[in-house]
Design a protein around this motif. Structure first.
Motif, PDB file in Angstrom:
ATOM      1  N   MET A  51      50.955  43.814 -25.990  1.00 18.70           N
ATOM      2  CA  MET A  51      50.164  43.659 -27.217  1.00 18.70           C
ATOM      3  C   MET A  51      49.496  42.294 -27.341  1.00 18.70           C
ATOM      4  O   MET A  51      48.554  42.132 -28.110  1.00 18.70           O
ATOM      5  CB  MET A  51      51.054  43.865 -28.446  1.00 18.70           C
ATOM      6  N   SER A  54      48.400  40.498 -30.962  1.00 16.99           N
ATOM      7  CA  SER A  54      48.583  41.456 -32.069  1.00 16.99           C
ATOM      8  C   SER A  54      50.065  41.714 -32.342  1.00 16.99           C
ATOM      9  O   SER A  54      50.426  42.186 -33.411  1.00 16.99           O
ATOM     10  CB  SER A  54      47.809  42.752 -31.844  1.00 16.99           C
ATOM     11  N   ALA A  55      50.929  41.368 -31.370  1.00 19.34           N
ATOM     12  CA  ALA A  55      52.374  41.485 -31.624  1.00 19.34           C
ATOM     13  C   ALA A  55      52.782  40.606 -32.801  1.00 19.34           C
ATOM     14  O   ALA A  55      53.683  40.949 -33.570  1.00 19.34           O
ATOM     15  CB  ALA A  55      53.167  41.091 -30.379  1.00 19.34           C
ATOM     16  N   TRP A  56      52.082  39.492 -32.963  1.00 21.13           N
ATOM     17  CA  TRP A  56      52.402  38.580 -34.069  1.00 21.13           C
ATOM     18  C   TRP A  56      52.413  39.297 -35.408  1.00 21.13           C
ATOM     19  O   TRP A  56      53.390  39.285 -36.133  1.00 21.13           O
ATOM     20  CB  TRP A  56      51.333  37.473 -34.161  1.00 21.13           C
ATOM     21  N   TYR A  57      51.238  39.865 -35.704  1.00 17.85           N
ATOM     22  CA  TYR A  57      51.066  40.404 -37.055  1.00 17.85           C
ATOM     23  C   TYR A  57      51.783  41.739 -37.222  1.00 17.85           C
ATOM     24  O   TYR A  57      52.324  42.039 -38.273  1.00 17.85           O
ATOM     25  CB  TYR A  57      49.570  40.537 -37.384  1.00 17.85           C
ATOM     26  N   GLU A  58      51.771  42.526 -36.149  1.00 19.58           N
ATOM     27  CA  GLU A  58      52.313  43.875 -36.310  1.00 19.58           C
ATOM     28  C   GLU A  58      53.837  43.900 -36.203  1.00 19.58           C
ATOM     29  O   GLU A  58      54.475  44.708 -36.836  1.00 19.58           O
ATOM     30  CB  GLU A  58      51.681  44.810 -35.283  1.00 19.58           C
ATOM     31  N   LEU A  59      54.392  43.018 -35.383  1.00 15.63           N
ATOM     32  CA  LEU A  59      55.837  43.148 -35.141  1.00 15.63           C
ATOM     33  C   LEU A  59      56.638  41.856 -35.268  1.00 15.63           C
ATOM     34  O   LEU A  59      57.719  41.848 -35.849  1.00 15.63           O
ATOM     35  CB  LEU A  59      56.056  43.750 -33.745  1.00 15.63           C
ATOM     36  N   GLY A  62      57.502  40.694 -38.683  1.00 13.33           N
ATOM     37  CA  GLY A  62      58.522  41.598 -39.246  1.00 13.33           C
ATOM     38  C   GLY A  62      59.914  41.215 -38.779  1.00 13.33           C
ATOM     39  O   GLY A  62      60.871  41.204 -39.556  1.00 13.33           O
TER      40      GLY A  62
END
Ligand SMILES: Cc1ncc(COP(=O)(O)O)c(C=O)c1O
Length: 378
Positions: A51, A54-59, A62
């Motif tokens: 990712m 985009s791993a930052w914001y999506e996962l 979290g």
């Protein structure tokens, strides 16, 4: 020697590969790496690979929130009271930067505290650091704190467990001395969390700091900071990061408004690999059970102390009521002994003329026995 309680916890040994190749008795320096944390680390790598950002914001954000939640749960705290920091030093620096020392220039610490705690205030020109002495080099009599704390005291800061002796301080009388004088009560619990069940609010602390590195089995790169909700608004840091800003993603450069929660003490981008490994460590801590872990550590410590006494070696050790999983054994060449033990696959540590041994719940009486026999030989 009496049997070690909760033998069912020995099933966890398979979870820690290092226990298969080493006698590992150094969890107060670095807890063992678990398969659970390795699994989490693999997930982190896979996300980074597939990712990218985009791993930052999506996962990842979290997971950061999840870790704060888990720490809050462990400490019986509210999530808004917990922040992540890069290290215990970083967390303490942020707190130390938040006070006005004009009317209260004094900070009271213990002479046995870990240096980084004391350095926060030795580094400041507007603070007079007062060290509460120890008579025996092992602990500090609880009633002594009140003699050193007065209306000129801004902060009382000390360890829950002294790193060099394993002595567990009774926090209640220290908290009372701080409270009576109107001072902030700050506790460095790095050597407590993961071995002793910790409840910072019930213990009447204002600030409590710990981290995943040692007894919590989560590795280096992060610290956990708890700040009593009622004190957060009055603590305005004078060191800052965008993670501590209320509108982090508005990227304002004209104004800094701190977050209302303990997140205001965050110091920049957290170490995401450690967020993942720490989640693994915290899960194991929860599943194995805080109380059971502590009972086992205490029993393994008593077993170790008995064996060292039997071998006629000298120790620096607290009385039973204040004892935790750190045992200091005097040695003329402690560094050399630790090196020679490592050659025999035994991992322990040394501090100032003492071999330091720290059994965790995953250790056994047989490992204590193996260690003492090897120490006699080296
Ligand atoms: C009680 C205690 N506090 C603080 C530290 C250092 O913390 P950090 O390196 O995260 O600043 C240690 C390190 O071993 C410690 O034992």
């Amino acid at each position: 020697m009496s049997p070690i309680p909760h033998p069912e916890l020995e099933a966890w040994r398979a979870e820690f590969p290092i226990l298969q190749t080493r006698t590992y008795l150094n969890s107060c320096s670095l807890g063992a790496l678990s398969r659970r944390s390795m699994g989490y680390l693999g997930e982190y790598q896979a996300l980074w690979n597939t990712m990218g950002a985009s791993a930052w914001y999506e996962l990842w954000m979290g997971r950061i929130g999840e870790l704060r939640g888990r720490v809050a749960e462990m400490w019986d705290a509210r999530e808004n009271e917990v922040a992540l920091s890069p290290s215990v030093s970083g967390a303490l620096s942020s707190i130390a930067s938040s006070l006005d020392y004009g009317a209260r220039p004094k900070v009271v610490v213990a002479e046995l505290d870990f240096p980084t705690l004391v350095y926060q205030w030795l580094a400041r020109h507007d603070v007079e650091v007062v060290r509460v002495p120890s008579d025996d080099g092992i602990g500090v009599p609880p009633e002594r704190w009140a003699e050193y704390v007065d209306e000129r005291t801004a902060v009382v800061a000390t360890s829950h467990v002294f790193y060099g002796t394993g002595y567990v301080q009774d926090l209640a009388p220290i908290a009372k001395a701080a409270r009576d004088a109107g001072a902030l009560f700050v506790v460095d619990g790095y050597q407590a969390v993961g071995q002793i069940p910790v409840r910072p609010r019930a213990e009447d602390c204002d600030v409590y700091v710990g981290g995943p590195l040692k007894w919590l089995l989560g590795g280096p790169g992060l610290a956990f900071l708890w700040v009593r909700e009622e004190r957060i608004a009055e603590l305005r840091p004078s060191i800052a990061s965008w993670f501590g800003a209320r509108d982090q993603f508005e990227f304002r450069t004209d104004l800094l408004e701190f977050r209302d929660d303990a997140g205001r003490f965050s110091m920049g981008t957290p170490a995401v690999p450690t967020v993942y490994t720490a989640l693994g460590g915290l899960e194991i801590f929860r599943e194995a059970g805080q109380e059971r872990i502590y009972e086992r550590i205490r029993a393994l410590t008593a077993d170790l102390v008995g064996r060292v006494e039997e071998a006629g070696m000298e120790m620096k050790i607290a009385d039973e009521a204040h004892r935790s999983g750190i045992v200091m054994i005097r040695h003329d060449d402690a560094a050399g002994a630790v090196r020679r033990l490592a050659e025999r696959n035994l991992v322990v540590d040394h501090r100032a003329g003492f071999v330091r041994v720290s059994p965790h719940f995953y250790n056994t009486a047989e490992e204590n026995q193996r260690f003492v026999a090897a120490l006699r030989e080296v």
